[in-house]
Design a protein around this motif. Sequence first.
Motif, mmCIF file in Angstrom:
data_model
loop_
_atom_site.group_PDB
_atom_site.id
_atom_site.type_symbol
_atom_site.label_atom_id
_atom_site.label_comp_id
_atom_site.label_asym_id
_atom_site.label_seq_id
_atom_site.Cartn_x
_atom_site.Cartn_y
_atom_site.Cartn_z
ATOM 1 N N MET A 286 0.787 -1.148 0.100
ATOM 2 C CA MET A 286 -0.138 0.029 0.126
ATOM 3 C C MET A 286 0.915 1.259 0.098
ATOM 4 O O MET A 286 1.815 1.288 1.037
ATOM 5 C CB MET A 286 -0.655 -0.090 1.396
ATOM 6 C CG MET A 286 -1.821 1.384 1.603
ATOM 7 S SD MET A 286 -2.845 1.208 2.798
ATOM 8 C CE MET A 286 -1.678 1.171 4.181
ATOM 9 N N ASN A 287 0.656 2.275 -0.971
ATOM 10 C CA ASN A 287 1.374 3.453 -1.024
ATOM 11 C C ASN A 287 1.005 4.465 0.245
ATOM 12 O O ASN A 287 -0.403 4.605 0.411
ATOM 13 C CB ASN A 287 1.201 3.988 -2.160
ATOM 14 C CG ASN A 287 1.748 3.632 -3.380
ATOM 15 O OD1 ASN A 287 2.955 2.644 -3.122
ATOM 16 N ND2 ASN A 287 1.222 3.557 -4.658
ATOM 17 N N LYS A 288 1.898 4.809 0.918
ATOM 18 C CA LYS A 288 1.588 5.642 2.171
ATOM 19 C C LYS A 288 1.160 6.925 1.683
ATOM 20 O O LYS A 288 2.227 7.338 0.951
ATOM 21 C CB LYS A 288 2.489 5.053 3.312
ATOM 22 C CG LYS A 288 2.504 4.061 3.795
ATOM 23 C CD LYS A 288 3.395 4.062 5.057
ATOM 24 C CE LYS A 288 3.196 2.415 5.953
ATOM 25 N NZ LYS A 288 3.988 2.329 7.108
ATOM 26 N N LEU A 289 0.501 7.838 2.504
ATOM 27 C CA LEU A 289 0.500 9.055 2.303
ATOM 28 C C LEU A 289 1.840 9.740 3.012
ATOM 29 O O LEU A 289 2.215 9.505 4.074
ATOM 30 C CB LEU A 289 -0.722 9.766 3.092
ATOM 31 C CG LEU A 289 -1.900 9.369 2.250
ATOM 32 C CD1 LEU A 289 -3.296 9.913 3.207
ATOM 33 C CD2 LEU A 289 -2.061 9.971 1.150
ATOM 34 N N ARG A 290 2.371 10.720 2.320
ATOM 35 C CA ARG A 290 3.808 11.409 2.727
ATOM 36 C C ARG A 290 3.310 12.577 3.512
ATOM 37 O O ARG A 290 2.931 13.497 2.879
ATOM 38 C CB ARG A 290 4.545 11.635 1.510
ATOM 39 C CG ARG A 290 4.839 10.141 0.793
ATOM 40 C CD ARG A 290 5.899 10.201 -0.231
ATOM 41 N NE ARG A 290 7.536 10.593 -0.008
ATOM 42 C CZ ARG A 290 7.573 11.826 -0.201
ATOM 43 N NH1 ARG A 290 6.964 12.789 -0.926
ATOM 44 N NH2 ARG A 290 9.008 12.353 0.334
ATOM 45 N N ASP B 270 -1.501 3.985 6.887
ATOM 46 C CA ASP B 270 -1.269 4.533 5.486
ATOM 47 C C ASP B 270 -0.688 5.789 5.694
ATOM 48 O O ASP B 270 -0.733 6.548 4.470
ATOM 49 C CB ASP B 270 -2.970 4.648 5.209
ATOM 50 C CG ASP B 270 -3.653 5.746 5.910
ATOM 51 O OD1 ASP B 270 -3.256 5.695 7.092
ATOM 52 O OD2 ASP B 270 -4.762 6.271 5.588
ATOM 53 N N GLU C 143 3.284 8.067 6.659
ATOM 54 C CA GLU C 143 4.586 8.260 7.034
ATOM 55 C C GLU C 143 4.867 9.724 7.137
ATOM 56 O O GLU C 143 4.443 10.581 6.144
ATOM 57 C CB GLU C 143 5.468 7.446 6.108
ATOM 58 C CG GLU C 143 5.559 7.968 4.711
ATOM 59 C CD GLU C 143 6.704 7.112 3.782
ATOM 60 O OE1 GLU C 143 7.809 6.646 4.325
ATOM 61 O OE2 GLU C 143 6.447 7.115 2.685
ATOM 62 N N ASP D 64 2.822 14.440 0.185
ATOM 63 C CA ASP D 64 1.292 14.477 -0.335
ATOM 64 C C ASP D 64 0.541 15.670 0.571
ATOM 65 O O ASP D 64 -0.217 16.448 -0.204
ATOM 66 C CB ASP D 64 0.743 13.151 -0.162
ATOM 67 C CG ASP D 64 1.184 12.145 -0.892
ATOM 68 O OD1 ASP D 64 1.469 12.247 -2.211
ATOM 69 O OD2 ASP D 64 1.706 11.175 -0.259
ATOM 70 N N ARG E 204 -6.588 12.717 5.480
ATOM 71 C CA ARG E 204 -6.876 11.883 4.412
ATOM 72 C C ARG E 204 -8.116 12.247 3.496
ATOM 73 O O ARG E 204 -7.948 12.066 2.283
ATOM 74 C CB ARG E 204 -7.657 10.486 5.039
ATOM 75 C CG ARG E 204 -6.714 9.602 5.777
ATOM 76 C CD ARG E 204 -7.536 8.624 6.584
ATOM 77 N NE ARG E 204 -6.474 7.464 7.043
ATOM 78 C CZ ARG E 204 -6.590 7.141 8.330
ATOM 79 N NH1 ARG E 204 -7.632 7.204 9.039
ATOM 80 N NH2 ARG E 204 -5.792 6.201 8.737
#
Length: 216
Positions: free
Chosen positions: A1-5, A28, A30, A51, A118
């Motif tokens: 899963m791509n984590k929110l930066r 989700d 980092e 992000d 989110r």
Amino acid sequence: MNKLRIFLADDHPIFRSGLRSHLAAQPDMEVVGEASDGAAAVQAVLDLRPDVAVVDVSMPVVSGAKFTEQVRRDCPAVKVLALSAHENQGYVQQMLAAGAAGYVVKRAVAEELVRAIRVVAAGKTYLDPDVAGPLLASRSRALAGGPAAAAELSDREAEVLKQIARGHAVKQIAADLDLGVRTIETYKARGMEKLGLKTRAEVVRYALHRGWLTGG
């Protein structure tokens, strides 16, 4: 899963440390960087391209509003989420006008911040309930019986203003709609003129009143 930066900008190290620990515990998310003053935060965001950048409104050297303006101009893909102890409408409107995609008060529970991150990462607008209510009330009074209530927007004008309210830059909207930048500017200007709106903060309040902004 791509984590929110996520990037954190706050001049209180203990508070910032607590945020970092809580966000790092989310599956989700980092935290990719942090800064204690606005100037350092701008440079770090330009380098890291997170992000979402969570920024305190009252930052030293470069204010939260100036930080937001610079980031939105130079890194339009980065969403800015304001985090503040201030619930005053002046601060909220200043950050929205600068291009922030959301506003959360510091006394909110930690999960409220996680939800807000989110929401703005998904391209929507998030306003803390404690600040959204007064904004809606003031805009409702302004709309009642006025020309803005009766104005009819074209579909394109409405779509462009919705995207503006969500913090999207004109170039980004042009790319999303496969239209020229000057065309988007024209739709934006026409729509705002019809509604009697002069700033992005006013566009956001109108969008809230019309139910355009979902997810927060």
